[in-house]
Design a protein around this motif. Structure first.
Motif, PDB file in Angstrom:
ATOM      1  N   VAL A  36       0.831  -1.205   0.000  1.00 31.61           N
ATOM      2  CA  VAL A  36       0.000   0.000   0.000  1.00 31.61           C
ATOM      3  C   VAL A  36       0.864   1.254   0.000  1.00 31.61           C
ATOM      4  CG1 VAL A  36      -1.790   1.280   1.222  1.00 31.61           C
ATOM      5  CG2 VAL A  36      -1.885  -1.210   1.155  1.00 31.61           C
ATOM      6  N   VAL A  37       1.942   1.264   0.794  1.00 31.82           N
ATOM      7  CA  VAL A  37       2.823   2.432   0.825  1.00 31.82           C
ATOM      8  C   VAL A  37       3.478   2.636  -0.538  1.00 31.82           C
ATOM      9  CG1 VAL A  37       4.966   3.343   1.787  1.00 31.82           C
ATOM     10  CG2 VAL A  37       3.238   2.366   3.299  1.00 31.82           C
ATOM     11  N   THR A  38       3.924   1.544  -1.168  1.00 34.09           N
ATOM     12  CA  THR A  38       4.527   1.644  -2.494  1.00 34.09           C
ATOM     13  C   THR A  38       3.534   2.199  -3.501  1.00 34.09           C
ATOM     14  OG1 THR A  38       5.970  -0.235  -2.026  1.00 34.09           O
ATOM     15  CG2 THR A  38       5.671   0.359  -4.337  1.00 34.09           C
ATOM     16  N   LEU A 112      -4.638  -2.141   8.974  1.00 33.15           N
ATOM     17  CA  LEU A 112      -3.394  -2.615   9.579  1.00 33.15           C
ATOM     18  C   LEU A 112      -2.554  -1.456  10.115  1.00 33.15           C
ATOM     19  CD1 LEU A 112      -2.411  -5.332   6.938  1.00 33.15           C
ATOM     20  CD2 LEU A 112      -3.221  -5.744   9.261  1.00 33.15           C
ATOM     21  N   ALA A 113      -2.555  -0.335   9.399  1.00 38.62           N
ATOM     22  CA  ALA A 113      -1.808   0.840   9.859  1.00 38.62           C
ATOM     23  C   ALA A 113      -2.395   1.378  11.157  1.00 38.62           C
ATOM     24  CB  ALA A 113      -1.812   1.919   8.772  1.00 38.62           C
ATOM     25  N   LEU A 114      -3.735   1.434  11.229  1.00 40.39           N
ATOM     26  CA  LEU A 114      -4.391   1.891  12.459  1.00 40.39           C
ATOM     27  C   LEU A 114      -4.113   0.921  13.608  1.00 40.39           C
ATOM     28  CD1 LEU A 114      -7.808   3.025  10.939  1.00 40.39           C
ATOM     29  CD2 LEU A 114      -6.055   4.514  11.916  1.00 40.39           C
ATOM     30  N   TYR A 183       0.557   5.803   4.645  1.00 38.43           N
ATOM     31  CA  TYR A 183       1.903   6.390   4.700  1.00 38.43           C
ATOM     32  C   TYR A 183       2.021   7.400   5.839  1.00 38.43           C
ATOM     33  CZ  TYR A 183       6.081   8.945   3.265  1.00 38.43           C
ATOM     34  OH  TYR A 183       7.312   9.544   3.242  1.00 38.43           O
ATOM     35  N   ASP A 184       1.059   8.311   5.943  1.00 43.80           N
ATOM     36  CA  ASP A 184       1.123   9.329   6.994  1.00 43.80           C
ATOM     37  C   ASP A 184       0.992   8.715   8.380  1.00 43.80           C
ATOM     38  OD1 ASP A 184       1.604  11.618   5.488  1.00 43.80           O
ATOM     39  OD2 ASP A 184      -0.507  11.875   4.996  1.00 43.80           O
ATOM     40  N   ILE A 185       0.144   7.707   8.517  1.00 48.38           N
ATOM     41  CA  ILE A 185      -0.027   7.066   9.829  1.00 48.38           C
ATOM     42  C   ILE A 185       1.261   6.381  10.264  1.00 48.38           C
ATOM     43  CG2 ILE A 185      -1.225   5.212  11.061  1.00 48.38           C
ATOM     44  CD1 ILE A 185      -3.720   5.902   9.417  1.00 48.38           C
TER      45      ILE A 185
END
Length: 207
Positions: A36-38, A112-114, A183-185
């Protein structure tokens, strides 16, 4: 899971909030987060500009000298890369970076980031400030122990006075719930959510 709601200065507020385990209780997966970041960073890139090569240059195609006897190389036209105004030899090509990613993977990545920030998560009742000044907000954050990079996510819209006060604080960024992204998280040390942000984020996945 239940989380105690706090005030911006770190003191306890009234009540708790129940966080949905399907959004905040997942086991982090590095492979999904990496994808996701990529995808997110690649789509931020602009189109790479290509150079004009020999076939793209508008110059005469007429042979400008004799084949023999001139004492120079045998050129057929002025488009050759060695001439000023000629085409670029082996120049960069046009490239676009708009890669695609399945919506389910993107949604899972945000969950997943949260979930990865649960140990560094602060839920506040609201972002209302008694004094909407940068200096006062910095003191409030220091009192609450919010140091390093802090991402604050509000509900439908960001509190305007808070956003203005936080604008000059180094490492502090403010987003509405609709702007929450992987990305920001991940790149911030602490995640601060308002009660409205939690409701918006959970409704985003339930919808």
């Amino acid at each position: 899971m239940k989380v105690q709601i706090k005030n911006l200065d770190g003191s306890l507020a009234n009540g708790e909030i129940e966080l949905n385990d399907a959004v905040f209780g997942l086991e982090p997966r590095a492979d999904i987060l990496h994808r996701v970041v990529t995808w997110q960073l690649e789509n931020r890139r602009g189109t790479a500009r290509g150079a004009r090569e020999r076939s793209d240059v508008a110059r005469t195609g007429k042979k400008f000298g004799n084949q023999k006897g001139g004492g120079t190389a045998r050129h057929g036209d002025r488009k050759a890369p060695i001439f000023i105004g000629g085409g670029k030899a082996h120049g960069p090509r046009v490239r676009e970076f708009n890669i695609s990613l399945n919506k389910k993977i993107r949604a899972l990545g945000l969950k997943l980031a949260l979930s990865s920030k649960v140990n560094n998560l602060v839920v506040v009742d609201s972002l209302e400030l008694a004094e909407a000044k940068t200096k006062a907000l910095a003191a409030t954050f220091a009192k609450a122990g919010l140091v390093g990079k802090v991402l604050v996510i509000d509900g439908e819209q960001v509190n305007e006075a808070f956003a203005r006060a936080a604008n000059n604080l180094v490492g502090v960024n403010v987003l509405p719930a609709v702007g929450a992204n992987v990305y920001d998280i991940l790149k911030h040390d602490t995640l601060v959510l308002t009660r409205a942000a939690v409701e918006k984020l959970e409704a985003r996945f339930n919808g």
